[in-house]
Write a protein that holds these residues in place. Structure first.
Motif, PDB file in Angstrom:
ATOM      1  N   LEU A 121       0.809  -1.210   0.000  1.00  0.00           N
ATOM      2  CA  LEU A 121       0.000   0.000   0.000  1.00  0.00           C
ATOM      3  C   LEU A 121       0.846   1.265   0.000  1.00  0.00           C
ATOM      4  O   LEU A 121       2.044   1.232   0.264  1.00  0.00           O
ATOM      5  N   GLN A 122       0.183   2.372  -0.289  1.00  0.00           N
ATOM      6  CA  GLN A 122       0.868   3.672  -0.344  1.00  0.00           C
ATOM      7  C   GLN A 122       1.359   4.070   1.038  1.00  0.00           C
ATOM      8  O   GLN A 122       0.890   3.585   2.065  1.00  0.00           O
ATOM      9  N   LYS A 123       2.291   4.998   1.074  1.00  0.00           N
ATOM     10  CA  LYS A 123       2.881   5.461   2.331  1.00  0.00           C
ATOM     11  C   LYS A 123       2.234   6.734   2.854  1.00  0.00           C
ATOM     12  O   LYS A 123       2.295   7.022   4.046  1.00  0.00           O
ATOM     13  N   SER A 124       1.626   7.525   2.001  1.00  0.00           N
ATOM     14  CA  SER A 124       1.151   8.844   2.382  1.00  0.00           C
ATOM     15  C   SER A 124      -0.261   8.814   2.960  1.00  0.00           C
ATOM     16  O   SER A 124      -1.025   7.871   2.751  1.00  0.00           O
ATOM     17  N   GLN A 125      -0.598   9.900   3.646  1.00  0.00           N
ATOM     18  CA  GLN A 125      -1.979  10.214   3.976  1.00  0.00           C
ATOM     19  C   GLN A 125      -2.522  11.136   2.889  1.00  0.00           C
ATOM     20  O   GLN A 125      -1.786  11.834   2.227  1.00  0.00           O
ATOM     21  N   GLY A 126      -3.809  11.120   2.699  1.00  0.00           N
ATOM     22  CA  GLY A 126      -4.417  11.981   1.677  1.00  0.00           C
ATOM     23  C   GLY A 126      -4.768  11.181   0.458  1.00  0.00           C
ATOM     24  O   GLY A 126      -5.953  10.934   0.184  1.00  0.00           O
ATOM     25  N   ASN A 127      -3.794  10.771  -0.347  1.00  0.00           N
ATOM     26  CA  ASN A 127      -4.045   9.847  -1.452  1.00  0.00           C
ATOM     27  C   ASN A 127      -4.195   8.436  -0.895  1.00  0.00           C
ATOM     28  O   ASN A 127      -3.721   8.140   0.204  1.00  0.00           O
ATOM     29  N   TRP A 128      -4.888   7.563  -1.641  1.00  0.00           N
ATOM     30  CA  TRP A 128      -5.087   6.209  -1.110  1.00  0.00           C
ATOM     31  C   TRP A 128      -5.150   5.158  -2.212  1.00  0.00           C
ATOM     32  O   TRP A 128      -5.513   5.429  -3.351  1.00  0.00           O
ATOM     33  N   SER A 129      -4.775   3.933  -1.827  1.00  0.00           N
ATOM     34  CA  SER A 129      -4.817   2.764  -2.704  1.00  0.00           C
ATOM     35  C   SER A 129      -6.208   2.152  -2.683  1.00  0.00           C
ATOM     36  O   SER A 129      -6.890   2.167  -1.650  1.00  0.00           O
ATOM     37  N   ALA A 130      -6.620   1.570  -3.827  1.00  0.00           N
ATOM     38  CA  ALA A 130      -7.942   0.954  -3.897  1.00  0.00           C
ATOM     39  C   ALA A 130      -7.950  -0.224  -4.857  1.00  0.00           C
ATOM     40  O   ALA A 130      -7.329  -0.176  -5.922  1.00  0.00           O
ATOM     41  N   PHE A 131      -8.669  -1.273  -4.472  1.00  0.00           N
ATOM     42  CA  PHE A 131      -8.946  -2.443  -5.306  1.00  0.00           C
ATOM     43  C   PHE A 131     -10.461  -2.623  -5.254  1.00  0.00           C
ATOM     44  O   PHE A 131     -11.013  -2.834  -4.180  1.00  0.00           O
ATOM     45  N   TRP A 132     -11.118  -2.510  -6.420  1.00  0.00           N
ATOM     46  CA  TRP A 132     -12.573  -2.496  -6.405  1.00  0.00           C
ATOM     47  C   TRP A 132     -13.168  -3.081  -7.671  1.00  0.00           C
ATOM     48  O   TRP A 132     -12.472  -3.339  -8.647  1.00  0.00           O
ATOM     49  N   GLY A 184     -10.961  15.330  -2.686  1.00  0.00           N
ATOM     50  CA  GLY A 184     -11.590  16.317  -3.548  1.00  0.00           C
ATOM     51  C   GLY A 184     -10.897  17.661  -3.604  1.00  0.00           C
ATOM     52  O   GLY A 184     -11.193  18.469  -4.482  1.00  0.00           O
ATOM     53  N   SER A 185      -9.977  17.922  -2.670  1.00  0.00           N
ATOM     54  CA  SER A 185      -9.306  19.217  -2.655  1.00  0.00           C
ATOM     55  C   SER A 185      -7.843  19.057  -2.280  1.00  0.00           C
ATOM     56  O   SER A 185      -7.445  18.054  -1.684  1.00  0.00           O
ATOM     57  N   MET A 186      -7.053  20.064  -2.600  1.00  0.00           N
ATOM     58  CA  MET A 186      -5.636  20.038  -2.267  1.00  0.00           C
ATOM     59  C   MET A 186      -5.418  20.070  -0.754  1.00  0.00           C
ATOM     60  O   MET A 186      -4.395  19.594  -0.264  1.00  0.00           O
ATOM     61  N   GLU A 187      -6.380  20.615  -0.006  1.00  0.00           N
ATOM     62  CA  GLU A 187      -6.269  20.632   1.454  1.00  0.00           C
ATOM     63  C   GLU A 187      -6.134  19.214   1.994  1.00  0.00           C
ATOM     64  O   GLU A 187      -5.412  18.967   2.965  1.00  0.00           O
ATOM     65  N   GLY A 188      -6.816  18.270   1.351  1.00  0.00           N
ATOM     66  CA  GLY A 188      -6.740  16.884   1.781  1.00  0.00           C
ATOM     67  C   GLY A 188      -5.392  16.238   1.524  1.00  0.00           C
ATOM     68  O   GLY A 188      -5.132  15.132   2.003  1.00  0.00           O
ATOM     69  N   LEU A 189      -4.528  16.916   0.770  1.00  0.00           N
ATOM     70  CA  LEU A 189      -3.200  16.382   0.448  1.00  0.00           C
ATOM     71  C   LEU A 189      -2.093  17.107   1.217  1.00  0.00           C
ATOM     72  O   LEU A 189      -0.918  16.946   0.899  1.00  0.00           O
ATOM     73  N   LYS A 190      -2.467  17.861   2.232  1.00  0.00           N
ATOM     74  CA  LYS A 190      -1.470  18.669   2.929  1.00  0.00           C
ATOM     75  C   LYS A 190      -0.392  17.833   3.604  1.00  0.00           C
ATOM     76  O   LYS A 190       0.725  18.300   3.819  1.00  0.00           O
ATOM     77  N   ASP A 191      -0.717  16.563   3.950  1.00  0.00           N
ATOM     78  CA  ASP A 191       0.260  15.694   4.598  1.00  0.00           C
ATOM     79  C   ASP A 191       0.824  14.634   3.656  1.00  0.00           C
ATOM     80  O   ASP A 191       1.526  13.719   4.096  1.00  0.00           O
ATOM     81  N   ALA A 192       0.509  14.736   2.376  1.00  0.00           N
ATOM     82  CA  ALA A 192       0.977  13.745   1.406  1.00  0.00           C
ATOM     83  C   ALA A 192       2.458  13.953   1.094  1.00  0.00           C
ATOM     84  O   ALA A 192       2.991  15.059   1.207  1.00  0.00           O
ATOM     85  N   ILE A 193       3.105  12.875   0.719  1.00  0.00           N
ATOM     86  CA  ILE A 193       4.510  12.908   0.309  1.00  0.00           C
ATOM     87  C   ILE A 193       4.592  12.343  -1.103  1.00  0.00           C
ATOM     88  O   ILE A 193       4.164  11.217  -1.352  1.00  0.00           O
ATOM     89  N   PHE A 194       5.122  13.117  -2.024  1.00  0.00           N
ATOM     90  CA  PHE A 194       5.213  12.686  -3.411  1.00  0.00           C
ATOM     91  C   PHE A 194       6.671  12.507  -3.817  1.00  0.00           C
ATOM     92  O   PHE A 194       7.536  13.237  -3.334  1.00  0.00           O
ATOM     93  N   PRO A 195       6.964  11.554  -4.704  1.00  0.00           N
ATOM     94  CA  PRO A 195       6.025  10.588  -5.281  1.00  0.00           C
ATOM     95  C   PRO A 195       5.679   9.484  -4.284  1.00  0.00           C
ATOM     96  O   PRO A 195       6.428   9.221  -3.339  1.00  0.00           O
ATOM     97  N   ASP A 196       4.551   8.856  -4.524  1.00  0.00           N
ATOM     98  CA  ASP A 196       4.096   7.723  -3.729  1.00  0.00           C
ATOM     99  C   ASP A 196       3.662   6.638  -4.706  1.00  0.00           C
ATOM    100  O   ASP A 196       3.436   6.911  -5.891  1.00  0.00           O
ATOM    101  N   VAL A 197       3.501   5.402  -4.204  1.00  0.00           N
ATOM    102  CA  VAL A 197       3.193   4.321  -5.138  1.00  0.00           C
ATOM    103  C   VAL A 197       2.400   3.209  -4.456  1.00  0.00           C
ATOM    104  O   VAL A 197       2.612   2.906  -3.278  1.00  0.00           O
ATOM    105  N   PHE A 198       1.469   2.656  -5.186  1.00  0.00           N
ATOM    106  CA  PHE A 198       0.679   1.480  -4.834  1.00  0.00           C
ATOM    107  C   PHE A 198       1.204   0.356  -5.725  1.00  0.00           C
ATOM    108  O   PHE A 198       1.109   0.435  -6.951  1.00  0.00           O
ATOM    109  N   ILE A 199       1.808  -0.675  -5.119  1.00  0.00           N
ATOM    110  CA  ILE A 199       2.496  -1.729  -5.870  1.00  0.00           C
ATOM    111  C   ILE A 199       1.668  -3.016  -5.802  1.00  0.00           C
ATOM    112  O   ILE A 199       1.355  -3.498  -4.709  1.00  0.00           O
TER     113      ILE A 199
END
Length: 411
Positions: free
Chosen positions: A270-281, A386-401
């Motif tokens: 799974l991804q390492k950051s908060q804000g963005n997220w991994s999904a299988f659906w 939905g907004s950049m505010e939700g990515l304030k704690d994200a770290i880029f680049p990130d990856v879902f492997i």
């Protein structure tokens, strides 16, 4: 027995009897400082900060909707704040903050720091308990500050169900997000055999199995083929910055592989950051064309990893009848120790009678409602808020492997 010994024993017994018993819980149900936040300025003005002046705020209680305590028309954000003295003897213990239910979503701050969030993907927490382990954020033998931003989407709102408690009692939280049984399943043990798979060999997507999905604007960024790669036997779906934009990867089997019922599994890191997220659906092509899930299908979120909900929590959700009458069942959380590290398997058993959700072979939930009886397709994606505010704690680049995706059918 001599007099001196008797006096010594009496003094010792008196000292033991007078020693203050350390409580195992602190009741937080009463006397919260409260303010509505209909303009959603609380975060930017740091209403969660330890030194924020809330002396002019109203006083309300947990356990009742805020509508019953002077705010009948508040369908928006509201903030709760409380100062709590933590016993010095609690140091070294596991400590949880537990709410019976919060209507609808909330972010928890302890001593000015965000520590958890419940309510991603518009899943209400109004009918289920939630808890956050906060012992690492506390100051012992001192006053601590708790702030909660609650987002009510309509009708009742707030910390509306008890308990609201700080506790060192593990029984308060045991079993809430645990597997249904200690049995570890495999698809073979449930009577399935391999029907379809992709091991992501080679250096590109297999065009007979997958295609980039929904390329273009999505939430706070863009889905782009630039964020999709296959190498060394793995699929990598990235979240990355390009100029002022955030790019994410998503792929699906629409029009390439459509099926109904079976056992669906992916093995992934799974991804390492908060804000963005991994999904299988799994998704229906006609989900917005009607409201009967049996005929028009269901979005089945086998796994979503909202890391800010908790490092060890996996989310499972159902959505159907896209549109003004959309319905959802979710916020189903599975606690999996160490899921933020290494590879894990995320699985769904979908039959004409039920959905069952598994992590690492352990069954966490069974649902018998909103069963889709039409063919649907698989999706793997890196998602954005939905907004950049939700990515304030994200770290880029990130990856879902992703190591593999497999679909099994009954023998």
């Amino acid at each position: 027995m001599n007099t001196k010994l008797i006096l010594t024993l009496l003094v010792f017994a008196l000292a033991i009897s007078c020693k203050k018993k350390v409580p195992e819980s602190i009741d937080l149900s009463a006397n919260w400082q409260f303010s509505p936040d209909e303009k959603n300025i609380g975060s930017s003005e740091k209403w969660y900060a330890t030194n924020f002046d809330d002396s002019q705020w109203d006083i309300i209680d947990a356990g009742l909707p805020w509508e019953d305590q002077g705010y009948p028309d508040l369908d928006s954000y509201g903030w709760y704040r409380k100062s709590v003295d933590i016993p010095g003897d609690w140091k070294g213990r596991d400590i949880w903050l537990k709410f019976g239910a919060v209507n609808d979503a909330y972010e928890l701050f302890v001593n000015g720091e965000s520590v958890s969030f419940f309510g991603e993907a518009n899943i209400s927490q109004a009918s289920r308990p939630t808890f956050t382990k906060i012992d690492e954020k506390l100051k012992y033998g001192e006053t601590n500050h708790i702030a909660i931003q609650v987002n009510d989407w309509g009708n009742s709102g707030g910390l509306w169900r008890l308990p609201a408690v700080l506790t060192t009692n593990e029984n308060e939280v045991n079993g809430i997000f645990q597997p249904m049984t200690p049995t570890r399943y495999t698809p073979e043990s449930l009577g399935y055999r391999l029907f379809w798979e992709d091991q992501f060999d080679g250096d590109k997507l297999d065009p007979e199995k997958w295609a980039p999905r929904a390329v273009g604007p999505r939430a706070a960024g863009y889905v782009s083929p630039e964020a999709i790669s296959v190498k060394d036997g793995f699929l990598e779906l990235a979240a990355l910055k390009k100029g002022d934009s955030i790019l994410v990867g998503a792929i699906g089997t629409q029009d390439l592989f459509m099926t109904k019922y079976g056992y669906f599994e992916c093995r992934a890191q799974l991804q390492k950051s908060q804000g963005n997220w991994s999904a299988f659906w799994i998704q229906s092509t006609g989900i917005s064309e009607g409201e009967d899930p049996a005929k028009f299908g269901v979005e089945i979120d086998i796994m979503e990893y909202f890391k800010k909900t908790g490092e060890d929590l996996i989310s499972h959700n159902l959505h159907w009848a896209y549109g003004p009458n959309q319905q959802s069942v979710g916020g189903l959380l599975s606690e999996v120790k160490g899921v933020s590290e290494g590879f894990h398997t995320f699985s769904l058993e979908w039959t004409p009678e039920k959905y069952a959700f598994f992590v690492d072979g352990y069954k966490y939930y069974e649902l018998t409602l909103a069963i889709s009886h039409i063919e649907e397709y698989l999706i793997l994606s890196m998602e954005l808020p939905g907004s950049m505010e939700g990515l304030k704690d994200a770290i880029f680049p990130d990856v879902f492997i992703v190591d593999y995706v497999k679909v099994y059918k009954k023998k």
